[in-house]
Design an enzyme around this catalytic site. Sequence first.
Site, PDB file in Angstrom:
ATOM      1  N   THR B 107       0.927  -1.198   0.055  1.00  0.00           N
ATOM      2  CA  THR B 107      -0.104   0.036  -0.100  1.00  0.00           C
ATOM      3  C   THR B 107       1.007   1.005  -0.080  1.00  0.00           C
ATOM      4  OG1 THR B 107      -1.698  -1.062   1.293  1.00  0.00           O
ATOM      5  CG2 THR B 107      -1.847   1.140   1.264  1.00  0.00           C
ATOM      6  N   LYS B 183      -7.030   1.436  -3.228  1.00  0.00           N
ATOM      7  CA  LYS B 183      -6.530   0.867  -2.051  1.00  0.00           C
ATOM      8  C   LYS B 183      -6.712   1.731  -0.756  1.00  0.00           C
ATOM      9  CE  LYS B 183      -4.951  -2.362   0.841  1.00  0.00           C
ATOM     10  NZ  LYS B 183      -3.631  -3.023   1.167  1.00  0.00           N
ATOM     11  N   LYS B 251       0.340   3.414   9.586  1.00  0.00           N
ATOM     12  CA  LYS B 251       1.021   3.396   8.310  1.00  0.00           C
ATOM     13  C   LYS B 251       0.122   3.698   7.218  1.00  0.00           C
ATOM     14  CE  LYS B 251       1.951  -0.473   5.928  1.00  0.00           C
ATOM     15  NZ  LYS B 251       0.949  -0.446   4.892  1.00  0.00           N
TER      16      LYS B 251
END
Lengths: 310, 310
Positions: B107, B183, B251
């Site tokens: 990602t 995503k 993250k």
Amino acid sequence: VPDLNKPVAKAAVIGLGSMGYGMAVSLVRAGFEVAGYDVRPEITVRFAAERGAGTVTRAASAAEAAANAEIIIVVVVNADQTSAVLLGEGGALHAARPGAVVVSCATMAPERSRALAREVAAHGLLFLDAPISGGAVKAREGALTVLASGPEAAFAKAAPALDAMAATLYRLGDEPGTGSSFKIVNQLLAGVHIAAACEAIALAKRLGLDLAKVYEVIKSSAGNSWMFENRVPHILEGDYTPRSAVSIFTKDLGIVADISRAENFPVPVSSAALQLFLMTAAAGMGRDDDASVVRLFARIAGLDLPEQKA
Amino acid sequence: VPDLNKPVAKAAVIGLGSMGYGMAVSLVRAGFEVAGYDVRPEITVRFAAERGAGTVTRAASAAEAAANAEIIIVVVVNADQTSAVLLGEGGALHAARPGAVVVSCATMAPERSRALAREVAAHGLLFLDAPISGGAVKAREGALTVLASGPEAAFAKAAPALDAMAATLYRLGDEPGTGSSFKIVNQLLAGVHIAAACEAIALAKRLGLDLAKVYEVIKSSAGNSWMFENRVPHILEGDYTPRSAVSIFTKDLGIVADISRAENFPVPVSSAALQLFLMTAAAGMGRDDDASVVRLFARIAGLDLPEQKA
């Protein structure tokens, strides 16, 4: 088909907005004789005219609606309104018969529900804390979800009306307040999920993504929510006709804020969502569909969202 | 059963964490000859030992893993690691054969993916922006969801590996960056929904509700989300073994924060959720299951959450 040999059950519906109207319709369909009342006289008149005088009585006050009812359903906006139509001038408790049950459906802080239960008991009536979920269409279909708590006697007395109005009845305990607590937890999540759906769709638009494709992909992914799936089509169709209004969530997330502050309990995510609903209301969209939060983002950032087909 | 007359397809898997390990297993099962590499030497060794030397080669570097591969799958933590294993010392692009395809699964911000695509193209290779969703179990089953974008030639070259690893392949366009954008939108929602689930469950506990009943009621109500349904059982079982860690969301919501700031775009709800994940990591639970956000609330407010059965 109602059994004509059975004595006709009598119910009052106090509050004839889209939910109360649908619930009254479901009660009439189940054979109840319903007396309806709303503080807005024009709504009470329209209601009686639409349903026909044979089954629905138009009451001049909450007291008049409640006078002959065994089941008194209060489905107004909040705790203050519930208190007013029960205890205020012309309030239901001034005329209601001892032994009747008050079914309290407005979303409110659990402590307010407990306080109302005490007032109702002091008048010799039963009380069911019974917030509802499902929207106007399910109200008309008799397919609501009811999150109820209260003593066994209150459940028993209210049962025929609950059967007529609800597809799912959760019995959540003996104490008033528990039903309201469950409803508030649900509204916290529902409000956050709507705000997050709008934030995500707005960011997707800013990133240049095809929103119909975003809907398709997210609906089948771990980012899905009941609200994302239900509300994003409003955005894709550009249709902000209020199925459920922004003002419902300024109210319900406001209750979350009140309760959590009273409990000294932090709720950072739902606080951020509440601020988005307040901004959307402040921008003049309080009575529009709650997916209008995405239009707030669009106005701020100049996004070109889908427009409704003529 | 692999067709023994077919030439054996060769793939490299760079990054052998729980996702990469599962993906390599799925590739082996589909008949691929797989060269595996991880920057952590002990993981590469364990991987080769478990899978047997006949089908999986243990590579000493990303370059060695990629040297004979037609499909180079990079499944590390973020854009920086992806860049390092492709372009750094011993990086895959120093040895990869022209015409091979790099499948980039981490990602990352869409702009980082576009930059990597340019670097990969400069080395004469194809590039697929292909973030994944589904977790370690689905990786092992070959049942991932892949959100992919890139040129037709890259899709065609990667197709046998995508077939082996994914149950659902979304083809989201010709441009690298689009898969990453999808995503990120999913992760925004997923992160908010986990944080909201933890906030709601913590408030429910504070209000004295039966959490198993809350789970049952919300799961069937408008407040439900994929994440609520998936993560709340961890809380009910008191099991914070990381299925997906808090650090994944510091993250990924960090990337949402980076992108949105770069776009001058406000994301108040996901910002609040990010802060909750950061607080949970700061409290020492960064490597625990992401439902640990509820334990942050419990520590702050002294809540008595369910404990794991011995």
